[in-house]
Write a protein that holds these residues in place. Structure first.
Motif, short mmCIF file in Angstrom:
data_model
loop_
_atom_site.label_atom_id
_atom_site.label_comp_id
_atom_site.label_asym_id
_atom_site.label_seq_id
_atom_site.Cartn_x
_atom_site.Cartn_y
_atom_site.Cartn_z
N ARG A 9 0.83 -1.20 0.00
CA ARG A 9 0.00 0.00 0.00
C ARG A 9 0.87 1.25 0.00
O ARG A 9 1.91 1.30 0.64
CB ARG A 9 -0.90 0.00 1.23
CG ARG A 9 -1.79 1.23 1.33
CD ARG A 9 -2.57 1.21 2.62
NE ARG A 9 -3.33 2.44 2.78
CZ ARG A 9 -3.97 2.78 3.88
NH1 ARG A 9 -3.96 1.96 4.93
NH2 ARG A 9 -4.64 3.92 3.96
N ARG A 10 0.45 2.27 -0.74
CA ARG A 10 1.17 3.53 -0.77
C ARG A 10 0.39 4.59 0.00
O ARG A 10 -0.81 4.78 -0.24
CB ARG A 10 1.38 4.01 -2.21
CG ARG A 10 2.22 3.07 -3.05
CD ARG A 10 3.67 3.02 -2.54
NE ARG A 10 4.48 2.16 -3.37
CZ ARG A 10 4.65 0.86 -3.18
NH1 ARG A 10 4.05 0.27 -2.16
NH2 ARG A 10 5.40 0.16 -3.98
N HIS A 11 1.06 5.27 0.90
CA HIS A 11 0.47 6.33 1.70
C HIS A 11 0.91 7.69 1.18
O HIS A 11 2.03 7.84 0.65
CB HIS A 11 0.93 6.21 3.17
CG HIS A 11 0.50 4.96 3.86
ND1 HIS A 11 -0.57 4.91 4.72
CD2 HIS A 11 1.01 3.71 3.82
CE1 HIS A 11 -0.70 3.67 5.19
NE2 HIS A 11 0.25 2.93 4.66
N GLY A 12 0.07 8.67 1.36
CA GLY A 12 0.54 10.03 1.25
C GLY A 12 1.45 10.33 2.43
O GLY A 12 1.47 9.60 3.42
N VAL A 13 2.24 11.39 2.32
CA VAL A 13 3.21 11.70 3.37
C VAL A 13 2.97 13.10 3.90
O VAL A 13 2.84 14.05 3.12
CB VAL A 13 4.67 11.58 2.84
CG1 VAL A 13 5.67 11.95 3.94
CG2 VAL A 13 4.93 10.17 2.33
N VAL A 14 2.93 13.21 5.22
CA VAL A 14 2.83 14.50 5.90
C VAL A 14 4.20 14.81 6.49
O VAL A 14 4.72 14.03 7.30
CB VAL A 14 1.76 14.49 7.00
CG1 VAL A 14 1.74 15.82 7.74
CG2 VAL A 14 0.40 14.17 6.41
N LEU A 15 4.79 15.93 6.09
CA LEU A 15 6.10 16.33 6.61
C LEU A 15 5.92 17.38 7.69
O LEU A 15 5.32 18.44 7.46
CB LEU A 15 6.96 16.89 5.48
CG LEU A 15 8.27 17.59 5.90
CD1 LEU A 15 9.17 16.63 6.69
CD2 LEU A 15 9.00 18.13 4.69
N ARG A 16 6.45 17.09 8.87
CA ARG A 16 6.47 18.05 9.97
C ARG A 16 7.93 18.47 10.18
O ARG A 16 8.75 17.67 10.65
CB ARG A 16 5.89 17.46 11.25
CG ARG A 16 4.42 17.05 11.14
CD ARG A 16 3.90 16.47 12.44
NE ARG A 16 2.52 16.00 12.31
CZ ARG A 16 1.86 15.36 13.27
NH1 ARG A 16 2.45 15.13 14.45
NH2 ARG A 16 0.62 14.95 13.06
N ARG A 17 8.23 19.68 9.83
CA ARG A 17 9.59 20.18 9.93
C ARG A 17 9.90 20.70 11.32
O ARG A 17 9.04 21.25 12.01
CB ARG A 17 9.82 21.31 8.91
CG ARG A 17 9.62 20.92 7.45
CD ARG A 17 9.69 22.15 6.57
NE ARG A 17 9.36 21.86 5.18
CZ ARG A 17 10.25 21.63 4.23
NH1 ARG A 17 11.54 21.66 4.50
NH2 ARG A 17 9.86 21.38 2.99
N ASP A 18 11.15 20.54 11.71
CA ASP A 18 11.66 21.09 12.96
C ASP A 18 10.80 20.70 14.16
O ASP A 18 10.43 21.53 14.99
CB ASP A 18 11.80 22.61 12.86
CG ASP A 18 12.67 23.18 13.98
OD1 ASP A 18 13.45 22.41 14.58
OD2 ASP A 18 12.56 24.39 14.25
N VAL A 19 10.47 19.41 14.24
CA VAL A 19 9.82 18.89 15.44
C VAL A 19 10.82 18.98 16.59
O VAL A 19 12.00 18.63 16.43
CB VAL A 19 9.37 17.44 15.20
CG1 VAL A 19 8.85 16.82 16.48
CG2 VAL A 19 8.33 17.38 14.10
N ARG A 20 10.37 19.45 17.74
CA ARG A 20 11.28 19.61 18.88
C ARG A 20 11.16 18.41 19.82
O ARG A 20 10.06 18.03 20.25
CB ARG A 20 10.98 20.89 19.65
CG ARG A 20 10.93 22.16 18.82
CD ARG A 20 12.14 22.38 17.95
NE ARG A 20 13.38 22.50 18.68
CZ ARG A 20 14.55 22.79 18.12
NH1 ARG A 20 14.62 22.96 16.79
NH2 ARG A 20 15.64 22.87 18.84
N ILE A 21 12.30 17.79 20.09
CA ILE A 21 12.37 16.59 20.93
C ILE A 21 13.01 16.97 22.26
O ILE A 21 14.15 17.47 22.27
CB ILE A 21 13.16 15.49 20.24
CG1 ILE A 21 12.47 15.08 18.93
CG2 ILE A 21 13.36 14.28 21.15
CD1 ILE A 21 13.28 14.11 18.09
#
Length: 621
Positions: A9-21
């Protein structure tokens, strides 16, 4: 955990930039780019931790992280402490505490609602170091790892090869690129005040190159930075390239593991296996099968041998074996009966015909015909082989009356007289008898070909030339691991699929002038000098982040010059100019230059924004 039922299965991708850990230090967070599959989830998580900046990786679209996210794996690309967009102070290179950052990222990711709690960790080169180092700490959420083309002993494998001070790779190529990353402004959200503050703080940190110069061969620092892989408990896939500078470290990692493990060794240089211009494989599908098995519990549809190796030389092919080194015999060849040849005196400048296998050039630089270097070295050449010979393992050469440093290469001499590099070794010694282990390999010589052992006092530009010693050592024996072909079986590895229409469109849209490269070897016959020059330029237009579209242009030149008459005058230099045109209209130029000799290093860096100097600094060591 239930088995995956839609592995394709192929998913769309959501990119979250600069997530703070978060980290245990209040107010200090790590930066990451998170690639999430679209859908309700939860998903297993893949973690990669590097000092090379997640915002710079995003300039090329982070295709590997996206690929995994499209197939149902959340991917987290993390900046080490003090690098890129992470807070804190940059540690020295290869510091054991790098694993702390990965542990924080794994702990944080496994606790998120979108995560199943199952985490895999992987990476190439420095990413392999952080992966193995972290797995040795046994984090609870970690289920499996993949370590590609990385060392387990950075001091001996990279900075000071064979116990001798390294030259081109650590002090030109890597020193220049890491310093450039340190000085480069944020290319994700340039106008963000927090990013601006982190950038200005990075400009004050000491660069990696000072640590590498100040901690010479034999420094106790390097022993503390080795990785003990024997404490890794999760399943591990080790990937090695026969023409990679870290082939010995990658194979050593596999040999030292005491857990469920697999080895994949191919003919690649320092590049991802699917991106290699020669003999590429569909590595990402191999990696996905590994993650499916250990993170999702999906049983394998086929029985794969634990060791898969590519046979170089005669009849190139993939073979699968039950163990490494493969079942076979160890032959000890007495070189007294081989043909001996030597020039009138040792040459301190040999090595350039070996190509760029010891330099992380990546896409080019396979070894050349070794005949030129052979003619300047001590050689022992065997009689023609009566039949094919499959060498698989670590050859070793025993010498007496050695110099303080000995380079040994094993080559395949064909009937036309061409000398093809099989593997190489380098050792420093106090004299007397010495056994030089060569890098591991799998290579088949054809009937009628001859083996050649090549001995020299150095291997430039891998290490610095030294004043040539008097006389020649005596080469006694060659220990040769010979595999029984019958103990293995043909084991084809999947090749990359045909490019999609989108891939072809992206290639056609690219400007051929956006990326250029050159590799030159020259000889100054009048002044007895030889030089290696690598140069290139690259222009990248960002796809658009929170700060808009930026353009980055990078021009680079690396030069290594060896002096035969006065080896102490030998140098390596590196220069980079980077220009960033931001979406806000700002123009930033980063200029840096590094010049090193066997005993000194001098680096300078300048950063100018819109005509205003932000940095003009020198570092010396």
């Amino acid at each position: 955990m239930p088995a995956r039922t839609e592995t394709d299965r192929r998913h769309g991708v959501v990119l979250r930039r600069d997530v703070r850990i978060p980290t245990p230090d209040p107010g200090v967070t790590l930066s990451a780019n998170l690639f999430l599959p679209e859908g309700p989830g939860p998903f297993p998580l893949l973690v990669t931790v590097l000092p090379y900046r997640r915002d710079v990786a995003a300039l090329n679209g982070s295709p590997t992280e996206r690929w995994f996210a499209e197939r149902g794996y959340a991917s987290l690309l993390v900046d080490l402490l003090g690098t890129g967009s992470s807070d804190g102070v940059q540690r020295p290179p290869f510091d054991p505490a790098d694993a702390d950052d990965a542990l924080d990222a794994i702990r944080w990711g496994a606790a998120q609602s979108w995560c199943t709690g199952a985490v895999g960790m992987w990476g190439g080169s420095y990413g392999a170091i952080t992966t193995l180092r972290t797995a040795a700490r046994q984090p609870a959420a970690l289920r499996a790892i993949i370590a590609l083309e990385g060392p387990t002993d950075p001091g001996r494998d990279f900075v000071h090869p064979g116990g001798s001070r390294g030259a081109f790779s650590p002090l030109a190529s890597w020193a220049v690129s890491t310093l450039f990353n340190q000085l480069l402004p944020p290319v994700d959200d340039f106008a963000d005040p927090n990013e601006q503050a982190r950038w200005r703080r990075r400009l004050t940190f000491p660069p990696y190159l000072l640590d590498m110069v100040r901690n010479g061969p034999g420094s106790p620092v390097w022993a503390r930075r080795r990785i003990d892989v024997s404490t890794v408990e999760v399943p591990a896939l080790c990937v090695a390239g026969w023409r990679d500078l870290f082939v010995d470290g990658a194979i050593r990692a596999y040999e030292g593991l005491r857990t469920t493990k697999a080895l994949l060794a191919g003919p690649w240089m320092h590049v991802m296996p699917q991106e290699c211009p020669f003999t590429p494989i569909d590595f990402l599908e191999i990696a996905r099968s590994w993650w499916d098995r250990w993170l999702l519990g999906v049983p394998s549809t086929q029985t794969t041998p634990p060791v898969r190796v590519y046979v170089q030389g005669n009849r190139p092919r993939w073979l699968g074996f039950a163990a490494w080194p493969p079942e076979g015999t160890v032959r000890t060849e007495d070189l007294a009966g081989w043909q001996r040849s030597a020039p009138s005196a040792p040459d301190p400048a040999v090595g350039l015909q070996s190509g760029l296998w010891a330099t992380p050039a990546g896409q080019f630089g396979l070894p050349l015909d070794q005949h030129g270097d052979d003619s300047h070295s001590l050689c022992y050449t065997s009689p023609p082989l009566p039949g094919p010979l499959l060498v698989s393992g670590r050859p070793a050469v025993k010498l007496t009356g050695t110099w303080p440093r000995v380079s040994v290469k094993l080559t395949d001499v064909d009937p036309a007289g061409r000398s093809l590099l099989i593997c190489a070794g380098l050792e420093s010694t106090d004299g007397g008898e010495l056994t030089v282990p060569l890098t591991p390999t799998t290579y088949e010589l054809a009937a009628g070909h001859r083996l050649r052992v090549v001995v020299a006092p150095g291997d430039f530009p891998r290490v610095w030339p030294q004043e040539p010693p008097e006389g020649w050592p005596a080469v006694r024996t060659l220990r040769l691991p010979v595999a029984d072909p019958a103990s293995g079986r043909d084991c084809p590895v999947p090749e990359p699929g045909e490019p999609t229409p989108a891939d072809l469109e992206e290639r056609l849209d690219g400007d051929p002038e956006d990326q250029t490269a050159s590799w030159e070897i020259t000889e100054d016959l009048l002044h007895e000098r030889v030089s290696l020059r690598l140069a290139g330029s690259n222009r990248i237009r960002t796809e658009g982040g929170p700060g808009g579209r930026h353009t980055l242009r990078v021009d680079q030149e690396l030069v290594a010059t060896a002096h035969r008459i006065d080896p102490a005058e030998s140098t390596v230099t590196g220069r980079i100019t980077g220009t960033v045109a931001t979406a806000t209209g700002a123009h930033v130029t980063v200029d840096l230059e590094v010049t090193a000799t066997a005993t000194t290093i001098d680096a300078s860096g300048k950063v100018v924004q819109d005509g205003v100097s932000l940095l003009d600094r020198h570092w010396r060591g």
